[in-house]
Scaffold this active site. Sequence first.
Site, PDB file in Angstrom:
ATOM      1  N   ASP A   1      -5.073   3.004   8.355  1.00  0.00           N
ATOM      2  CA  ASP A   1      -6.523   2.845   8.587  1.00  0.00           C
ATOM      3  C   ASP A   1      -6.710   1.376   9.149  1.00  0.00           C
ATOM      4  O   ASP A   1      -7.935   1.018   9.642  1.00  0.00           O
ATOM      5  CB  ASP A   1      -7.404   2.902   7.524  1.00  0.00           C
ATOM      6  CG  ASP A   1      -7.567   4.483   7.259  1.00  0.00           C
ATOM      7  OD1 ASP A   1      -7.179   5.462   8.226  1.00  0.00           O
ATOM      8  OD2 ASP A   1      -8.511   4.759   6.486  1.00  0.00           O
TER       9      ASP A   1
ATOM     10  N   GLY B   1       0.714  -1.246   0.261  1.00  0.00           N
ATOM     11  CA  GLY B   1       0.056   0.094   0.109  1.00  0.00           C
ATOM     12  C   GLY B   1       0.848   1.171  -0.027  1.00  0.00           C
ATOM     13  O   GLY B   1       1.632   1.395   0.824  1.00  0.00           O
TER      14      GLY B   1
ATOM     15  N   VAL C   1      -2.262  -7.871  -3.388  1.00  0.00           N
ATOM     16  CA  VAL C   1      -2.019  -8.829  -2.139  1.00  0.00           C
ATOM     17  C   VAL C   1      -3.262  -9.766  -1.998  1.00  0.00           C
ATOM     18  O   VAL C   1      -4.277  -8.997  -1.697  1.00  0.00           O
ATOM     19  CB  VAL C   1      -1.289  -8.238  -0.985  1.00  0.00           C
ATOM     20  CG1 VAL C   1      -1.076  -9.304  -0.078  1.00  0.00           C
ATOM     21  CG2 VAL C   1       0.012  -7.409  -1.514  1.00  0.00           C
TER      22      VAL C   1
ATOM     23  N   GLU D   1     -18.332  17.799   3.489  1.00  0.00           N
ATOM     24  CA  GLU D   1     -17.504  18.549   2.587  1.00  0.00           C
ATOM     25  C   GLU D   1     -18.375  18.167   1.070  1.00  0.00           C
ATOM     26  O   GLU D   1     -18.637  19.064   0.554  1.00  0.00           O
ATOM     27  CB  GLU D   1     -16.067  17.804   2.432  1.00  0.00           C
ATOM     28  CG  GLU D   1     -15.265  18.612   3.582  1.00  0.00           C
ATOM     29  CD  GLU D   1     -14.078  17.994   3.813  1.00  0.00           C
ATOM     30  OE1 GLU D   1     -13.090  18.183   4.528  1.00  0.00           O
ATOM     31  OE2 GLU D   1     -13.747  16.983   2.981  1.00  0.00           O
TER      32      GLU D   1
ATOM     33  N   ALA E   1      -5.352  11.041   7.913  1.00  0.00           N
ATOM     34  CA  ALA E   1      -4.043  10.770   7.209  1.00  0.00           C
ATOM     35  C   ALA E   1      -3.106  11.030   8.104  1.00  0.00           C
ATOM     36  O   ALA E   1      -1.919  10.313   8.084  1.00  0.00           O
ATOM     37  CB  ALA E   1      -4.234  11.952   5.872  1.00  0.00           C
TER      38      ALA E   1
ATOM     39  N   GLY F   1      -0.332   4.312   0.190  1.00  0.00           N
ATOM     40  CA  GLY F   1      -1.210   5.299   0.685  1.00  0.00           C
ATOM     41  C   GLY F   1      -0.408   6.256   1.459  1.00  0.00           C
ATOM     42  O   GLY F   1       0.793   6.262   1.728  1.00  0.00           O
ATOM     43  N   PHE F   2      -1.087   6.687   2.630  1.00  0.00           N
ATOM     44  CA  PHE F   2      -0.183   7.819   3.496  1.00  0.00           C
ATOM     45  C   PHE F   2       0.547   6.947   4.194  1.00  0.00           C
ATOM     46  O   PHE F   2       1.652   7.701   4.516  1.00  0.00           O
ATOM     47  CB  PHE F   2      -1.347   8.631   4.353  1.00  0.00           C
ATOM     48  CG  PHE F   2      -2.050   9.807   3.659  1.00  0.00           C
ATOM     49  CD1 PHE F   2      -1.285  10.936   3.183  1.00  0.00           C
ATOM     50  CD2 PHE F   2      -3.345   9.596   3.241  1.00  0.00           C
ATOM     51  CE1 PHE F   2      -2.014  11.868   2.399  1.00  0.00           C
ATOM     52  CE2 PHE F   2      -4.124  10.702   2.524  1.00  0.00           C
ATOM     53  CZ  PHE F   2      -3.342  11.765   2.076  1.00  0.00           C
ATOM     54  N   GLY F   3       0.231   6.140   4.757  1.00  0.00           N
ATOM     55  CA  GLY F   3       1.059   5.426   5.747  1.00  0.00           C
ATOM     56  C   GLY F   3       2.161   4.712   4.966  1.00  0.00           C
ATOM     57  O   GLY F   3       3.482   4.943   5.483  1.00  0.00           O
TER      58      GLY F   3
HETATM   59  C1  LIG Z   1     -13.272  10.795   0.820  1.00  0.00           C
HETATM   60  C2  LIG Z   1     -12.391  10.516   2.036  1.00  0.00           C
HETATM   61  C3  LIG Z   1     -12.079  11.880   2.565  1.00  0.00           C
HETATM   62  C4  LIG Z   1     -11.014  11.977   3.567  1.00  0.00           C
HETATM   63  N1  LIG Z   1     -10.743  13.277   4.210  1.00  0.00           N
HETATM   64  C5  LIG Z   1      -9.906  13.330   5.239  1.00  0.00           C
HETATM   65  C6  LIG Z   1      -9.257  14.309   5.569  1.00  0.00           C
HETATM   66  O1  LIG Z   1     -10.005  15.326   5.214  1.00  0.00           O
HETATM   67  N2  LIG Z   1      -8.563  14.397   6.691  1.00  0.00           N
HETATM   68  C7  LIG Z   1      -7.764  13.186   6.901  1.00  0.00           C
HETATM   69  O2  LIG Z   1      -6.828  13.297   7.845  1.00  0.00           O
HETATM   70  N3  LIG Z   1      -8.247  11.969   6.559  1.00  0.00           N
HETATM   71  C8  LIG Z   1      -9.006  11.895   5.683  1.00  0.00           C
HETATM   72  N4  LIG Z   1      -9.532  10.837   5.144  1.00  0.00           N
HETATM   73  C9  LIG Z   1      -8.863   9.584   5.691  1.00  0.00           C
HETATM   74  C10 LIG Z   1      -7.650   9.159   5.093  1.00  0.00           C
HETATM   75  O3  LIG Z   1      -7.506   9.384   3.559  1.00  0.00           O
HETATM   76  C11 LIG Z   1      -7.057   7.956   5.413  1.00  0.00           C
HETATM   77  O4  LIG Z   1      -7.209   7.770   6.968  1.00  0.00           O
HETATM   78  C12 LIG Z   1      -5.600   7.491   5.035  1.00  0.00           C
HETATM   79  O5  LIG Z   1      -5.769   7.729   3.552  1.00  0.00           O
HETATM   80  C13 LIG Z   1      -5.200   6.203   5.453  1.00  0.00           C
HETATM   81  O6  LIG Z   1      -4.052   5.766   4.938  1.00  0.00           O
HETATM   82  P1  LIG Z   1      -3.247   4.518   5.009  1.00  0.00           P
HETATM   83  O7  LIG Z   1      -2.139   4.426   4.330  1.00  0.00           O
HETATM   84  O8  LIG Z   1      -3.895   3.522   5.906  1.00  0.00           O
HETATM   85  O9  LIG Z   1      -4.548   3.961   3.593  1.00  0.00           O
HETATM   86  P2  LIG Z   1      -4.715   4.330   2.069  1.00  0.00           P
HETATM   87  O10 LIG Z   1      -4.198   5.715   2.234  1.00  0.00           O
HETATM   88  O11 LIG Z   1      -6.316   4.138   1.759  1.00  0.00           O
HETATM   89  O12 LIG Z   1      -3.828   3.456   1.186  1.00  0.00           O
HETATM   90  C14 LIG Z   1      -4.122   2.067   1.205  1.00  0.00           C
HETATM   91  C15 LIG Z   1      -3.326   1.749  -0.316  1.00  0.00           C
HETATM   92  O13 LIG Z   1      -3.299   0.440  -0.220  1.00  0.00           O
HETATM   93  C16 LIG Z   1      -3.645  -0.202  -1.567  1.00  0.00           C
HETATM   94  N5  LIG Z   1      -4.320  -1.404  -1.204  1.00  0.00           N
HETATM   95  C17 LIG Z   1      -5.290  -1.753  -0.745  1.00  0.00           C
HETATM   96  N6  LIG Z   1      -5.604  -3.161  -0.712  1.00  0.00           N
HETATM   97  C18 LIG Z   1      -4.697  -3.483  -1.605  1.00  0.00           C
HETATM   98  C19 LIG Z   1      -4.247  -5.029  -1.738  1.00  0.00           C
HETATM   99  N7  LIG Z   1      -5.111  -6.149  -1.504  1.00  0.00           N
HETATM  100  N8  LIG Z   1      -3.109  -5.235  -2.446  1.00  0.00           N
HETATM  101  C20 LIG Z   1      -2.166  -4.058  -2.681  1.00  0.00           C
HETATM  102  N9  LIG Z   1      -2.581  -2.785  -2.365  1.00  0.00           N
HETATM  103  C21 LIG Z   1      -3.727  -2.595  -1.902  1.00  0.00           C
HETATM  104  C22 LIG Z   1      -4.627   0.848  -1.814  1.00  0.00           C
HETATM  105  O14 LIG Z   1      -4.544   0.744  -3.420  1.00  0.00           O
HETATM  106  C23 LIG Z   1      -4.002   1.996  -1.307  1.00  0.00           C
HETATM  107  O15 LIG Z   1      -3.195   2.944  -2.240  1.00  0.00           O
HETATM  108  C24 LIG Z   1     -10.317  10.802   4.000  1.00  0.00           C
HETATM  109  C25 LIG Z   1     -10.780   9.552   3.293  1.00  0.00           C
HETATM  110  C26 LIG Z   1     -11.642   9.352   2.208  1.00  0.00           C
HETATM  111  C27 LIG Z   1     -11.904   8.203   1.488  1.00  0.00           C
END
Ligand SMILES: Cc1cc2nc3c(=O)[nH]c(=O)nc-3n(C[C@H](O)[C@H](O)[C@H](O)COP(=O)(O)OP(=O)(O)OC[C@H]3O[C@@H](n4cnc5c(N)ncnc54)[C@H](O)[C@@H]3O)c2cc1C
Length: 410
Positions: free
Chosen positions: A297, A8, A77, A168, A312, A10-12
């Site tokens: 998350d 992943g 995955v 929003e 995030a 994403g932010f993490g």
């Molecule tokens: C519409 C919306 C608005 C938001 N607004 C805010 C905000 O204003 N402020 C704030 O702080 N937070 C906000 N959030 C929450 C924030 O985006 C999340 O807390 C943050 O993205 C979590 O980061 P993460 O790295 O855990 O997961 P994510 O950023 O979701 O990244 C997960 C990654 O894993 C990948 N992935 C998933 N499953 C698989 C798999 N099986 N195999 C390979 N790759 C995979 C995905 O493609 C993705 O790139 C918002 C979320 C959404 C949906």
Amino acid sequence: MKKIVIIGAGFGGLNAAKILCKNKKLNITIIDKKNHHLFQPLLYQVATAGLNESDIAYPIRSIFRNKKNVTVYKETVIDFDFNTKTVITDSNKHSYDYLIIACGAVENYFGKDKWAKYAPTLKNLNHAQQLRNKILNAFEMAEKTKDDNEKRKYLTFVVIGGGPTGVELAGAIGEMTRFTLAKDFRNIDPRLSRIILIEAADKILATFDDKLINKAVRNLESLGVQVWTKSMVTDIDEKGVTIGNERLESATIIWAAGIKANPLSEKLPGNKDKMGRIIVNKDLSIENYPDVFVVGDLAHFEQNGKILPGIAPVAMQQGKFVAKLILAELKGKKRTQFKYFDKGQMATIGRSKAIAEIKNLKLSGFIAWITWILVHIMYLTGFKNRIFVMLQWAWSYLTLKKGARLIIDD
Ligand SMILES: Cc1cc2nc3c(=O)[nH]c(=O)nc-3n(C[C@H](O)[C@H](O)[C@H](O)COP(=O)(O)OP(=O)(O)OC[C@H]3O[C@@H](n4cnc5c(N)ncnc54)[C@H](O)[C@@H]3O)c2cc1C
């Protein structure tokens, strides 16, 4: 050479990778089912035609193009073999010395998955594009129908969930109807659209101070949004939403009411909470597997008796923490415990309308909105994206127009 696999970007995951890749002795593999890092907090702007898809996403490969020790795979995955330290994807197997799982959350319809068909959610760019099509198509349909009931149905927008995303979205649709689209149609007046924000609890934006919540409600109302609290949705179908005895006919229903752990959590060992999140150790590792970490998350982490929210900043700080922990451990240092530093929270309702809480400082209106803009620009990935988003916001602010009003549905 130690192998670190990150699931992943994403932010993490991205924040972990950015630190780890500086150590050239490490071999880093990033696996993501998408080819881009997505700035989810601005997804609602793509769904409401304020920004383009490419403004809020950035190719993962491009972020690490100059880091020879980073390899990126676009794979999904599907499983793990923790005994042989292997990650299994839809097309490959990857061995690891350390594994960071950062695959986030998915939408949660609380057991009513059939609602997904009628009330789409907003979690990725596909969703945002489909929602934009749905919202813009509703006006097109209202313009051409001769039936008043149909017209009313097309001009009723229901957003379910009064958290920051729901607020929003509702605010942005309100702005669209009041300003952007106001003069574009001949048979309808978009300003007469009904936008209803539904929340089951007794208030929206529950984590904010009550005075700020009241300001947000007034801001929403000024954009034509009706806020219905203590309203539990009991059914959703193709024609509308049922809330107890009340019925709302609507062609556009949006689900912003909750998330749960990525289904991959079912393949992970250890204790889970009722949302499926992994209850991690104080160093963010999984019980009995010190070389496997879960961040963002997907992680359930308690601090001062409270579970950290799925936002995030939590994911970013956790990703950075694990990266530094691994680097320190490889130098023979002892592990430390993760501690979240809360910088505050904010939500925007529309142009010059936002609320922000930073420690004891409570901001609203224009100053909160500017703070919101600066924070979002600062964390957006890619110089081009920052410039483009700034320019589009400036243009929208001055002209009240939205640039990405395209319906793309064959
Ligand atoms: C519409 C919306 C608005 C938001 N607004 C805010 C905000 O204003 N402020 C704030 O702080 N937070 C906000 N959030 C929450 C924030 O985006 C999340 O807390 C943050 O993205 C979590 O980061 P993460 O790295 O855990 O997961 P994510 O950023 O979701 O990244 C997960 C990654 O894993 C990948 N992935 C998933 N499953 C698989 C798999 N099986 N195999 C390979 N790759 C995979 C995905 O493609 C993705 O790139 C918002 C979320 C959404 C949906």
